[in-house]
Design an enzyme around this catalytic site. Structure first.
Site, PDB file in Angstrom:
ATOM      1  N   GLY A  43       0.778  -1.242   0.000  1.00  0.00           N
ATOM      2  CA  GLY A  43       0.000   0.000   0.000  1.00  0.00           C
ATOM      3  C   GLY A  43       0.805   1.286   0.000  1.00  0.00           C
ATOM      4  N   GLU A  97       3.565   4.200   5.898  1.00  0.00           N
ATOM      5  CA  GLU A  97       2.325   3.405   5.839  1.00  0.00           C
ATOM      6  C   GLU A  97       1.263   4.127   5.025  1.00  0.00           C
ATOM      7  OE1 GLU A  97       0.797   0.781   6.111  1.00  0.00           O
ATOM      8  OE2 GLU A  97       0.901  -0.205   8.038  1.00  0.00           O
ATOM      9  N   ASP A  98       0.384   3.354   4.399  1.00  0.00           N
ATOM     10  CA  ASP A  98      -0.767   3.968   3.737  1.00  0.00           C
ATOM     11  C   ASP A  98      -1.817   4.386   4.766  1.00  0.00           C
ATOM     12  OD1 ASP A  98      -1.347   1.332   4.435  1.00  0.00           O
ATOM     13  OD2 ASP A  98      -2.005   0.716   2.435  1.00  0.00           O
ATOM     14  N   ASP A 101      -4.770   1.579  11.231  1.00  0.00           N
ATOM     15  CA  ASP A 101      -6.113   1.244  11.697  1.00  0.00           C
ATOM     16  C   ASP A 101      -5.992   0.687  13.115  1.00  0.00           C
ATOM     17  OD1 ASP A 101      -8.770   0.528  11.905  1.00  0.00           O
ATOM     18  OD2 ASP A 101      -8.689  -1.102  10.467  1.00  0.00           O
ATOM     19  N   LYS A 129      -6.834   6.191  11.056  1.00  0.00           N
ATOM     20  CA  LYS A 129      -8.207   5.833  11.424  1.00  0.00           C
ATOM     21  C   LYS A 129      -8.216   5.585  12.928  1.00  0.00           C
ATOM     22  CE  LYS A 129     -10.117   2.634   8.380  1.00  0.00           C
ATOM     23  NZ  LYS A 129     -10.536   1.252   8.071  1.00  0.00           N
ATOM     24  N   PHE A 150     -14.120   1.704   5.398  1.00  0.00           N
ATOM     25  CA  PHE A 150     -13.133   0.998   4.586  1.00  0.00           C
ATOM     26  C   PHE A 150     -12.861   1.785   3.307  1.00  0.00           C
ATOM     27  CE2 PHE A 150     -11.461  -2.218   1.720  1.00  0.00           C
ATOM     28  CZ  PHE A 150     -10.474  -2.758   2.526  1.00  0.00           C
ATOM     29  N   VAL A 151     -11.612   2.208   3.151  1.00  0.00           N
ATOM     30  CA  VAL A 151     -11.264   3.071   2.016  1.00  0.00           C
ATOM     31  C   VAL A 151     -10.345   2.350   1.025  1.00  0.00           C
ATOM     32  CG1 VAL A 151     -11.552   5.221   3.302  1.00  0.00           C
ATOM     33  CG2 VAL A 151      -9.323   4.111   3.291  1.00  0.00           C
ATOM     34  N   ASP A 157      -6.049  -1.305  -1.161  1.00  0.00           N
ATOM     35  CA  ASP A 157      -6.778  -2.276  -1.996  1.00  0.00           C
ATOM     36  C   ASP A 157      -8.012  -2.836  -1.319  1.00  0.00           C
ATOM     37  OD1 ASP A 157      -5.310  -3.835  -0.022  1.00  0.00           O
ATOM     38  OD2 ASP A 157      -5.881  -5.582  -1.212  1.00  0.00           O
ATOM     39  N   ARG A 163      -5.790  -0.385  -6.092  1.00  0.00           N
ATOM     40  CA  ARG A 163      -4.589   0.326  -5.627  1.00  0.00           C
ATOM     41  C   ARG A 163      -4.200   1.451  -6.580  1.00  0.00           C
ATOM     42  NH1 ARG A 163      -2.269  -2.809  -1.508  1.00  0.00           N
ATOM     43  NH2 ARG A 163      -2.386  -5.050  -1.783  1.00  0.00           N
TER      44      ARG A 163
HETATM   45  P1  5GP Z   1      -3.555  -2.180  11.073  1.00  0.00           P
HETATM   46  O1  5GP Z   1      -2.531  -3.230  11.396  1.00  0.00           O
HETATM   47  O2  5GP Z   1      -3.222  -0.811  11.591  1.00  0.00           O
HETATM   48  O3  5GP Z   1      -4.935  -2.623  11.486  1.00  0.00           O
HETATM   49  O4  5GP Z   1      -3.692  -2.126   9.519  1.00  0.00           O
HETATM   50  C1  5GP Z   1      -2.746  -1.644   8.674  1.00  0.00           C
HETATM   51  C2  5GP Z   1      -2.970  -2.179   7.285  1.00  0.00           C
HETATM   52  O5  5GP Z   1      -4.309  -2.658   7.108  1.00  0.00           O
HETATM   53  C3  5GP Z   1      -2.808  -1.100   6.262  1.00  0.00           C
HETATM   54  O6  5GP Z   1      -1.496  -0.998   5.810  1.00  0.00           O
HETATM   55  C4  5GP Z   1      -3.756  -1.556   5.160  1.00  0.00           C
HETATM   56  O7  5GP Z   1      -3.096  -2.449   4.305  1.00  0.00           O
HETATM   57  C5  5GP Z   1      -4.849  -2.291   5.883  1.00  0.00           C
HETATM   58  N1  5GP Z   1      -6.035  -1.418   6.118  1.00  0.00           N
HETATM   59  C6  5GP Z   1      -6.480  -0.878   7.277  1.00  0.00           C
HETATM   60  N2  5GP Z   1      -7.584  -0.120   7.076  1.00  0.00           N
HETATM   61  C7  5GP Z   1      -7.851  -0.191   5.755  1.00  0.00           C
HETATM   62  C8  5GP Z   1      -8.856   0.407   4.914  1.00  0.00           C
HETATM   63  O8  5GP Z   1      -9.744   1.172   5.317  1.00  0.00           O
HETATM   64  N3  5GP Z   1      -8.764   0.101   3.591  1.00  0.00           N
HETATM   65  C9  5GP Z   1      -7.833  -0.715   3.066  1.00  0.00           C
HETATM   66  N4  5GP Z   1      -7.861  -0.913   1.765  1.00  0.00           N
HETATM   67  N5  5GP Z   1      -6.868  -1.284   3.820  1.00  0.00           N
HETATM   68  C10 5GP Z   1      -6.872  -1.017   5.143  1.00  0.00           C
END
Ligand code: 5GP
Length: 178
Positions: A43, A97-98, A101, A129, A150-151, A157, A163
């Protein structure tokens, strides 16, 4: 607007302006530190590519792939699928990071890099987020805060597609709730 998108959260122009702002801040904070930017695949790719255009000090780049997601849900267990090649002992690291969450992915990656003796580790994320957070994780450089939706787009993706959109949009629920 694309038919699978409910709402556009950031246009391409807005993303570029965010990268300019973050790039200026990183340039000011990391002069003479030669930071290693570690992009978290996949991402990070469009964000890292835009961001580095606006960083005006010496940097290095490497990539890591860690996975905790399946479809639209975080699994909570993180696997390192691809590791960096750069030795990070005594280096200043910026994790790119993209989106943050739950924070699970970054927490795991940060522990790993701390154990290797990094001098400092900070997080640069295009999107944050905070409502989804399950661990304490406070990125130093945040592009834009978004609601708990969810974006997709600009690297993000849904099951490996979308993407390549040049904007960030909220995916319609009808696409994944079939
Ligand atoms: P975390 O470990 O913080 O929960 O998640 C990080 C990863 O989850 C991000 O790099 C991304 O790949 C994925 N992710 C989290 N939220 C979203 C979202 O809203 N959309 C998408 N496409 N991927 C997400």
């Amino acid at each position: 607007m694309d038919s699978f998108v409910e709402e556009i959260l950031l246009s391409h122009g807005e993303i570029v302006r965010i990268c300019e702002r973050l790039g200026k801040k990183i340039t000011a904070d990391y002069q003479d530190k030669r930071p290693v930017l570690i992009g978290l695949l996949k991402g990070c790719i469009p964000f890292l590519a835009e961001l580095i255009k606006h960083i005006k000090c010496d940097i290095e780049i490497d990539f890591m792939q860690a996975s905790s997601y399946e479809g639209t849900k975080s699994k909570g267990t993180v696997m390192v699928l691809k590791d960096i090649a750069t030795p990070v002992k005594d280096r200043h690291l910026l994790l790119i990071e993209d989106i943050v969450d739950t924070g699970f992915t970054l927490e795991e990656v940060m522990h790993l890099l701390q154990d290797r003796g990094a001098a400092s580790i900070e997080v640069v994320t295009l999107l944050d987020k905070p409502a989804g957070r399950k661990v304490i994780m406070n990125p130093k450089y945040i592009g834009h805060e978004i609601p708990n939706k969810f974006v997709v787009g600009f690297g993000l993706d849904y099951n490996e597609i979308y993407r390549n959109l040049d904007y960030i949009g909220v995916l319609k629920e009808s696409v994944y709730k079939k």
